[in-house]
Design an enzyme around this catalytic site. Structure first.
Site, short mmCIF file in Angstrom:
data_model
loop_
_atom_site.label_atom_id
_atom_site.label_comp_id
_atom_site.label_asym_id
_atom_site.label_seq_id
_atom_site.Cartn_x
_atom_site.Cartn_y
_atom_site.Cartn_z
N GLU A 21 0.89 -1.51 -0.02
CA GLU A 21 -0.06 -0.21 -0.01
C GLU A 21 0.68 1.31 0.09
O GLU A 21 1.74 1.77 1.00
CB GLU A 21 -0.99 0.23 1.55
CG GLU A 21 -1.83 1.17 1.32
CD GLU A 21 -2.73 1.47 2.34
OE1 GLU A 21 -3.14 1.79 2.45
OE2 GLU A 21 -3.02 -0.20 3.08
N CYS A 25 -1.56 9.11 1.69
CA CYS A 25 -1.38 9.04 0.61
C CYS A 25 -1.98 9.18 -0.58
O CYS A 25 -2.11 9.27 -1.18
CB CYS A 25 -1.09 7.84 0.69
SG CYS A 25 -2.30 6.39 1.85
#
Length: 466
Positions: free
Chosen positions: A227, A261
């Site tokens: 991720e 993110c």
């Protein structure tokens, strides 16, 4: 040898602890995982429900620690702890949907059974921006599935990692089943390369994720879930309410001081129609409170994680200026000894060969284009593919955007950040390796086993015998 963390907002020492022993921690987890996996599923679930209760009882000290070690506002740290608590129920439901036992009818009266087994010992490498929520998003479903865990927190947030691990132990997860190993990048590399692992669950930068992908290419039998970050586009097009669009832009770009993110890195607008929007955005930016986590009134954003990160962001901002970008709001640093950065907006339309990088902080780059096709092209002008949002437009325009935008999270009239935990979360390209987390985390925490079963053995050879 020891590791020390500091409060970004004050520079004060927060935590000091010993560097961990990777070999010892993996061996401990290896010796414990089979016993944990043999426990009934209901036992593991109830143990994790106790963890949620323990975390709930310690919400305030937990949130205070997160706020101090990351610099994020206390209200945001509280939200992070609440997400940690909710993760248990979400993971139980996701496990039932994604990896439940199934019975099918097979040939000749045989049953076909589909069940799932844990991998064994999984390493979890956590980031600093959500030092509790993001590793917890791997750890809880992995423990429910029956795995043992060796958890390495970010070297920038070791105190939160140690606190989180202690909560699992207090709730009744055996101490040997989840281990916390502290240290810097060298410890992370040693853990990732350890032959005693059955897989690794990673949240962090694209550079580190790419290195892990190359490393694990030689061990295809080990699970690897990546991720990573994003260079996320926010397209604002024919917005009916300019002020609302500006609010979404500010939330997308500057929440968590831009250290998510999913934060918007690129604002894509129609050239010639953008002035009212820019005016609304800058007016709102000028009102944002930048202060320490416990300030009153509560700040919208705090500092970035440390002075090194602030230095890199300022260098990135100045590099863009040197290549022809035009500042609309500059990135200023009020105190050279502390990592408080003011949110910045910069027009990079005239910058040729713009660097496709995740500048992980409060910097939003605006790109002006002539039409919506050009907007989609610009949105996709990245090797990343995590999040993308369209604000404004008709349902038909959103259908075009959804069909053509390359991202794992695509929103309409909502910020790029804040994806729900009740849905899969992940990206493509440099943003992930097609192992989405959140609701789909169950998929990488256990592997399916298909069995053809009959109570009595029956077999015939109907052709080919002399």
């Amino acid at each position: 040898m020891t590791l020390t963390s500091f409060e970004p907002a004050t520079g004060a020492t927060l935590w000091t602890g010993a560097i961990g022993d990777v070999d010892a921690e993996v061996a401990t987890a290896r010796g414990a995982w089979a016993g944990w996996a043999a426990r009934p599923f209901a036992f593991r679930v109830e143990t994790l429900r106790r963890f949620a209760n323990v975390a709930r009882a310690k919400l305030e000290p937990f949130a205070d620690l997160i706020a101090r070690e990351t610099g994020k506002p206390l209200w945001e740290a509280r939200s992070e702890v609440e997400i940690v608590i909710k993760k248990v129920d979400i993971s139980v439901s996701a496990y039932a949907e994604r990896t439940s036992q199934r019975r099918l009818e097979g040939a000749m009266g045989a049953r076909v059974s589909v069940r799932h087994k844990p991998h064994g010992v999984l390493a979890v490498l956590g980031p600093y921006n959500f030092p509790a929520h993001l590793p917890n998003g791997h750890i809880v479903p992995a423990l429910i599935a029956g795995n043992a865990i060796v958890f390495k927190p970010s070297e920038k947030t070791p105190a939160v990692g140690a606190f989180l691990t202690a909560l699992y132990h207090e709730a009744g997860v055996p101490e040997d089943v989840i281990r916390c190993v502290q240290g810097g990048p060298d410890i992370g590399k040693a853990l990732a390369a350890h032959p005693g692992l059955d897989g690794l669950l990673f949240t962090g930068s694209a550079r580190a994720g790419a290195a892990l992908s190359r490393q694990f290419a030689e061990t295809p039998g080990k699970m690897l879930a990546l991720e990573m970050g994003g260079n996320n586009p926010l397209v604002i097009w024919d917005a009916r309410d300019v002020q609302t669009a500006a609010t979404i832009a500010v939330q997308s770009a500057f929440l968590s001081a831009g250290q998510r993110c999913t934060c918007a890195r690129r604002l894509i607008v129609r050239d010639g129609d953008h002035e009212p929007l820019v005016e609304s955005i800058t007016r709102l930016m000028d009102r944002l409170i930048l202060d320490h986590p416990h300030a009153d009134p509560a700040p919208f954003m705090g500092p970035v994680i440390d002075n090194d990160a602030a230095d890199q962001l300022q260098a990135g901002f100045l590099e863009l200026l040197g290549r022809g970008a035009k500042p609309i709001r500059r990135m200023d640093r009020r105190d050279p000894d502390k990592p408080f950065l003011t949110p910045a907006l910069i027009d990079v339309t005239e910058v040729e060969r713009r660097t496709d990088a995740e500048l992980f902080g409060p910097l939003l780059q605006m790109v002006r284009v002539d039409d919506f096709d050009a907007a989609i092209t610009e949105a996709n002008a990245t090797r990343y593919g995590l999040s993308a949002s369209l604000v404004g437009g008709s349902p038909e325009l959103y259908d075009r955007f959804w069909a053509n935008a390359r991202a794992g999270v695509i929103n309409w009239n909502n910020p790029t950040n804040g994806a729900p935990s009740t849905a899969p979360f992940g990206g493509i390209g440099l943003s992930g390796n097609h192992r989405p987390s959140a609701w789909y985390a169950a998929d990488y925490c256990a592997y399916p086993v298909t069995s053809s079963e009959a109570e009595t053995a029956r077999a015939t050879i109907g052709i080919g015998l002399a």
